[in-house]
Design an enzyme around this catalytic site. Structure first.
Site, PDB file in Angstrom:
ATOM      1  N   SER A 230       0.845  -1.187   0.000  1.00  0.00           N
ATOM      2  CA  SER A 230       0.000   0.000   0.000  1.00  0.00           C
ATOM      3  C   SER A 230       0.879   1.234   0.000  1.00  0.00           C
ATOM      4  CB  SER A 230      -0.896   0.021   1.233  1.00  0.00           C
ATOM      5  OG  SER A 230      -0.136   0.372   2.380  1.00  0.00           O
ATOM      6  N   ASP A 231       0.283   2.389  -0.289  1.00  0.00           N
ATOM      7  CA  ASP A 231       0.964   3.648  -0.022  1.00  0.00           C
ATOM      8  C   ASP A 231       0.979   3.839   1.498  1.00  0.00           C
ATOM      9  OD1 ASP A 231       2.253   6.071  -0.373  1.00  0.00           O
ATOM     10  OD2 ASP A 231       0.960   6.686  -2.031  1.00  0.00           O
ATOM     11  N   ALA A 232       1.781   4.773   1.967  1.00  0.00           N
ATOM     12  CA  ALA A 232       1.981   4.930   3.405  1.00  0.00           C
ATOM     13  C   ALA A 232       0.676   5.286   4.114  1.00  0.00           C
ATOM     14  CB  ALA A 232       3.028   6.010   3.669  1.00  0.00           C
TER      15      ALA A 232
END
Length: 542
Positions: A230-232
């Site tokens: 995932s993105d952060a």
């Protein structure tokens, strides 16, 4: 140290349930973090080996610590139309990553540019999936040749920064497949990125990492069997984590102490199976062994990397206007004026998590000194540079007055303009296409007394200079051209190099002419659903 699929399956079979679950999120900023097996590796947005805030410290506070070669940003690379150059840059960044213990570089970004206002457009190659795929695949192959994992992102439809963590992109099926998914599909046909990052936003009502239809496109139709992160902090709630992992998400990019407990509960409740956890652990372990495959940490030739950055800056510079004034001849320039604060403090990259400081920064005035001799031309700042997110534009009538007096005495003027650091950045979008007002006021004032002007523009995305482009003698769009932008620009102006760039995206005459104009929300609008009403017709297609 390479492992076969059978060996990796055997290793995963030795893991405890908790060890498998620990593969599903970052712990102590590491992927895997399995000390019993000697497995742990980390990611970074740049090759410099530190987290972003560390590299935003003032240069004087860093003393002699290594930073990294800042190459032209992706938009400037896209202007080269040269995949081989992208591969060379990837190789160089891979060497620097390996040298600084960075295992995954969180690049390249290949999202389509549906509006020129997109705050992260400078991080993306083009508005066209074919050009972006050629550049992106070549970059990935270059990085991974150094046994560093590239990270293909942001999958998919992360086409604006405003409210990116809550926005729902509403896209018709044809546009979704032929534009926004297509670039990822093409790259997977030309390269094998060891990791892919999903986006923050929803697409057609669901977060991408838990959208089974979209994740099945990636995993089944495109056949991707690498690590998906995932993105952060993009995975919001306990059920989102479970559903995401069941749909094909491997790692949540976040420090999440509750992750083990939540997934253990899900396992005990029958919501996630041992087989699904085995698949995740396999992807995490497989990526580790691709990175750590007996590769020797290289010695760095920073001078060679800087030369490559300069070559890329030259190849990506676009000469938008020229009535024959360029190139200049250093021996014939007797009364030259250089105006614009960017001539002494160049803006060479956009803002956000990918920020890094260039190891060797070329300054335009210093390069002109070498050609003409120090003191053999006049200089005036003309405007004040502020940094911020976004920066304020401070009016400075005194600097304009000084520049006007300098212009009156000059036979020729090189005028540097562009966006201060932070105008274009991750986290928000621009609201217009104009240069800062202080720079427009400067241009109007200078042109009123002397129109023998060569205009240099450094922005990461389209900018409206229509009010000036036909009133000056030449316009050079250098883009965010990295640490060597200063020497590249001066070499081009004085005929020591040929500007090789062609625009990789459409420069509209007016913002109102762009097809997404009515469907690209910005502050203070609050629009949960963003309709891609232009369909296929982004950029040149319109």
């Amino acid at each position: 140290m390479a492992k076969s699929k059978e060996e990796i399956r055997e290793l995963v079979g030795q893991m405890t349930l908790e060890e498998k679950i620990r593969c599903c999120a970052l712990y102590q900023d590491r992927f895997g973090n399995l000390p019993r097996f000697g497995i742990a590796y980390r990611s970074c947005d740049n090759p410099s080996g530190g987290w972003c805030d560390y590299f935003r410290l003032p240069r004087e506070e860093m003393e002699d610590k290594f930073w990294g070669t800042c190459f032209p940003q992706a938009a400037a690379q896209g202007a080269t139309w040269d995949p081989e150059l992208a591969r060379e840059i990837g190789e160089a960044q891979g060497r620097e990553c390996k040298n600084q213990d960075v295992d995954i570089i969180l690049r390249p970004g290949v999202n389509m540019k549906r509006s020129p206002l997109g705050g992260r457009n400078f991080e993306y190659y083009s508005e066209d999936p074919w050009l972006s795929s050629e550049m992106g695949a070549a970059y990935i192959n270059g990085v991974q040749s150094q046994h560093v994992a590239a990270n293909l992102k942001h999958f998919v439809c992360n086409n604006q920064e405003y409210e990116r963590m809550t926005t729902n992109a509403v896209v018709d099926e044809r546009s979704f497949n032929e534009l926004y998914l297509r670039v990822f599909q093409l790259i997977l046909q030309k390269s094998d990125p060891w990791t892919i990052m999903t986006c923050y936003n929803k697409v057609n009502g669901k977060w991408v990492h838990q959208n089974k239809y979209i994740m099945d496109k990636l995993r089944k139709e495109f056949g991707y069997d690498g690590l998906v992160m995932s993105d952060a902090f993009a995975v919001h709630y306990q059920q989102d984590k479970v559903e995401g992992h069941k749909c094909g998400l491997d790692v949540e990019l976040a420090e999440e102490e509750n992750h083990v407990h939540w997934l253990l509960d899900a396992y005990n409740n029958g919501e996630i199976s041992n087989e699904e956890l085995d698949t995740i652990a396999t992807h995490v372990v497989d990526c580790f062994y691709k990175i750590h495959d007996g590769y020797t940490v290289p010695e760095l030739d920073l001078a060679a990397h800087h030369a490559l950055a300069k070559r890329a800056a030259i190849e990506g510079a676009v000469l938008l206007e020229n009535d024959g004034t360029l190139p200049l001849c250093a021996k014939e320039e007797k009364n030259l004026a250089v105006i614009g604060a960017f001539a002494k403090a160049p803006c060479y990259m956009g803002g956000g998590s990918g920020h890094m400081n260039g190891h060797t920064l070329d300054i335009p005035t210093e390069e002109i000194d070498r050609l003409l001799g120090a003191g053999n031309y006049a200089y005036a700042a003309g405007y004040q540079i502020n940094a911020g997110f976004p920066p304020e534009d401070t009016p400075r009538p005194d600097l304009i007055e000084e520049a006007v007096e300098t212009a009156k005495k000059a036979e020729r003027i090189i005028l540097f303009t562009g966006y201060p650091y932070g105008v274009e950045s991750e986290g928000y979008d621009r609201t217009d296409l104009f240069l800062p007002q202080s720079q427009r006021d400067l241009l109007d004032a200078v042109l009123a007394v002397n129109d023998n002007v060569i205009l240099v523009v450094n922005t990461g995305a389209p900018v409206d200079i229509s009010a000036y482009s036909k009133r000056v003698h030449a316009v050079l769009q250098g883009g965010y051209a990295g640490e060597a932008s200063g020497s590249a620009t001066v070499d081009i102006l004085f005929g020591l190099a040929e500007p090789g760039g062609r625009l990789p995206e459409t420069y509209p005459c007016r913002l109102e002419d762009t097809p997404s104009y009515l469907n690209f929300p910005c502050y203070p609008d609050t629009v949960p659903d963003v309709t891609y009403g232009e369909g296929l017709y982004i950029g040149y297609r319109w």
